[in-house]
Design a protein around this motif. Structure first.
Motif, short mmCIF file in Angstrom:
data_model
loop_
_atom_site.label_atom_id
_atom_site.label_comp_id
_atom_site.label_asym_id
_atom_site.label_seq_id
_atom_site.Cartn_x
_atom_site.Cartn_y
_atom_site.Cartn_z
N THR A 108 0.85 -1.15 0.07
CA THR A 108 0.12 0.17 -0.02
C THR A 108 1.01 1.18 0.05
N SER A 112 0.28 3.28 -3.03
CA SER A 112 -0.53 4.43 -2.68
C SER A 112 0.42 5.70 -2.56
N ASP A 176 -5.74 3.24 2.32
CA ASP A 176 -6.39 2.87 1.11
C ASP A 176 -5.30 2.46 0.16
N LEU A 177 -5.64 1.20 -0.47
CA LEU A 177 -4.70 0.86 -1.71
C LEU A 177 -5.30 1.64 -2.94
N SER A 178 -4.51 2.62 -3.46
CA SER A 178 -5.16 2.80 -4.85
C SER A 178 -4.30 2.63 -5.90
N ASN A 179 -4.37 3.08 -7.10
CA ASN A 179 -3.45 2.86 -8.12
C ASN A 179 -3.52 1.42 -8.55
#
Ligand SMILES: Nc1ncnc2c1ncn2[C@@H]1O[C@H](COP(=O)(O)OP(=O)(O)O)[C@@H](O)[C@H]1O
Ligand SMILES: [Mg+2]
Lengths: 365, 235
Positions: A108, A112, A176-179
């Motif tokens: 993460t 992120s 939060d894990l984005s990308n």
């Protein structure tokens, strides 16, 4: 020279019912390996078809179901890792949840916060876990039994606290894990992605466990002194088990973050540790099938029970099932342990023995 | 071939062997006899490198091996058939044999050796895929010996091979020991409580009592010795 056959015949009284037994063994062996192959093929087919079936069964809400089935895959990896370490290499280490949590944060953070590609994040998470496994495993080899279990459990809660501390100081509610790559945002492709990895790792593990390394682990587990007498380097192989198990748990942890699209410090907790341990005990120590069954039972059953309609109406009774789930689940766990003390995987062996015996006894049963 | 001098061995502060010396000529069967707790297993463990020695010398084939780890001694040709067999119960018979060859690399040689050993112990051939834990006592002892042979030993250390076996099986085990010595020229050190059987196959013997050697000589001489008869052969 003529004595040799004589020697062998004299051994016979010591053994009962030799000819039938050995005849059946070879036939049984062939049947068993055929069963394994058939089982594998059937399993893979089922996995491929499951998303389509779940559409038919669950209709509109099927993505929700599929999403949860993907979770089983992640738990299978974690159970497999714990089983390699504890069931095969006989190290009662409870530290895997620490790698589970750390790898989620590594992924993460890279993805992120630093905007690195997802694949780099996964790779880094696995490598970091493997290194941690090496660092933890080295002193762990010097302690054994209950001491090792407690020390590694301490590691898990410490790491959990540190991750939580990081969250707090960074002032975030959720990490939060984005990308994520697009296809991982889709439940169906996420499902295929996770299970492709699971099938690969099951296959690799099977081969590892039937190789020199796996035999060495089992030999150490069965008889440490004899293993040492035959030149097996105890330190090397135990450490290898720690590293491989940590790396695999790291993969599971980063997949879990992918699945949940968030990293949480509760991944490195005593609860998580107990879940991993329960999976291999319920499934069967030292059994690949056991890892799968245990992951389904411990990881998925609570979710399945959660799907029961609540309140459930039976006649004039209204049952608040949701308040009973933990109780029902605990009871089932207890029943499994009472009736299958060596794990759910022994169910297969028992059924197999029964099937095998039936034809050879000429239907006398 | 094996020369042990003033060997002191123990566990922690407890000394079990108090300066043991003996000689094993190449091609011989040497028996070391002693009752329960005399230190026989301790001696075997010390010889194979499973426990450290406190002081003394172990020379094997002209080399000082007393401080080498178990693996190195195995590579030198010193193999142990442990007390109670110590098989790998959840591995198959075949896998147990493979474990014996763990320090060796050539697959073809290993396969040939398995064939050779199965020829010697045809009983094992029929049980090749069975788990070692399911073997009978006699089969287990054959496997334990076979596993040790897989390491290509020059000297075999046998720790109470008769232990827990029915008398008729004991006899066959001792026949095998004699055959290995006669046919393959294998040097053998045999540790036993069962003095009667051991003295029948051994060339020379040592009597171990509370960690010291109290008597030694030709097997035939010791068999006739009244003290030995009284102590170890039930009169
Ligand atoms: N692992 C151990 N730790 C401490 N003492 C031991 C250990 N193993 C054996 N002993 C002691 O060493 C002595 C000799 O034991 P052992 O070598 O097993 O005798 P034998 O094989 O002749 O029966 C006994 O008094 C025993 O209690
Ligand atoms: Mg003993």
């Amino acid at each position: 020279m003529t004595q040799k056959p004589a020697v062998d015949q004299e051994l016979a009284p010591d053994v009962v019912a030799q000819p039938e037994l050995t005849g059946k063994k070879t036939l049984g062996g062939r049947l068993a390996s055929q069963r394994v192959w058939l089982g594998c093929i059937a399993g893979i087919l089922a996995l491929i078809l499951l998303p389509m079936l779940s559409d038919l069964i669950f209709g509109g809400s099927s993505d929700f179901q599929l999403h949860h089935i993907s979770l089983i895959g992640i738990f299978i990896l974690a159970a497999l890792a714990q089983n390699i370490l504890t069931g095969y290499a006989a190290q009662p280490s409870l530290g895997n949840a620490a790698f589970f949590g750390v790898s989620a944060y590594v992924l993460t953070w890279l993805s992120s916060d630093l905007g690195q590609p997802y694949w780099i994040g996964i790779l880094a998470a696995v490598v970091v876990s493997a290194l941690l496994g090496l660092i933890v495993g080295t002193p762990a080899l010097r302690i054994s039994g209950a001491h090792l279990a407690v020390a590694t459990l301490g590691l898990v809660t410490t790491v959990g606290a540190l991750l939580n501390f990081w969250d707090t100081t960074a002032g975030r509610q959720n990490y939060d894990l984005s990308n994520l790559p697009d296809f991982l945002n889709d439940d169906r492709t996420l499902y295929y992605f996770i299970f492709a990895i699971v099938v690969c790792l099951l296959f690799l593990s099977y081969h590892l466990l039937h190789s020199r390394v796996g035999r060495a682990w089992i030999a150490i587990r069965d008889n440490e002194t004899a293993a040492e007498a035959f030149g097996i380097n105890l330190t090397k192989y135990k450490l290898q088990a720690f590293v491989i198990s940590a790396a695999m748990t790291g993969l599971a942890g980063s997949l879990y973050a992918t699945w949940a699209t968030t990293a949480s410090s509760s991944m490195s907790s005593a609860d998580q540790t107990i879940a991993f341990l329960a999976m291999i005990v319920v499934g069967g120590l030292g059994s690949l099938t056991g890892s799968i069954l245990g992951a389904i039972f411990v990881g998925f059953l609570p979710l399945l029970l959660g799907q029961l309609p609540s309140p459930m109406v039976i006649g004039s009774f209204q049952l608040q099932i949701s308040t009973l789930i933990t109780g029902i689940y605990g009871l089932l766990l207890l029943l499994v342990l009472i009736f299958f003390p060596s794990g759910l995987s022994s169910l297969g062996t028992q059924a197999g023995n029964w099937l095998q015996r039936k034809p050879s006894k000429g239907g006398t049963e | 071939m094996l020369k042990v001098e003033q060997l002191h061995v123990g566990y922690g502060s407890l000394e079990v062997l108090h300066g043991i010396s003996f000689d094993v000529p190449e091609g011989a069967i040497v028996a070391i006899l002693g009752s329960n707790g005399a230190g026989k297993t301790t001696l075997m463990r010390a010889l194979s490198g499973l426990i450290p020695i406190k002081s003394g010398k172990i020379d094997f084939a002209g080399k000082a091996v007393g401080r080498l780890v178990a693996e190195k001694r195995l590579r030198e040709g010193l193999a142990l058939v442990p007390e109670g067999r110590d098989l790998f119960g959840s591995l198959t018979v075949r896998e147990n044999l493979l474990m014996g060859a763990y320090t060796r690399r050539s697959r073809t040689e290993i396969e040939q050796d398995i064939e050779r050993i199965l020829e010697r112990f045809p009983r094992l051939k029929t049980r090749l895929q069975a788990h070692a834990a399911s073997l009978s006592g006699g089969e287990g002892q054959m496997l334990a010996i076979g596993r040790a042979l897989m390491s290509h030993p020059r000297l075999l250390l046998l720790d109470e091979p008769s232990h827990g076996l029915a008398p008729i099986i004991v006899e066959t085990v001792f026949e095998v020991i004699e055959q290995l010595n006669r046919e393959e020229g294998l040097t053998i050190v045999l540790v036993e409580q069962n003095a009667h059987q051991a003295l029948e196959v051994a060339h020379t013997a040592y009597i171990l009592q509370s960690g010291s050697i109290v008597l030694n000589g030709e097997a035939t001489t010791l068999t006739a010795n009244s003290a030995v008869q009284e102590l170890y052969m039930g009169g």
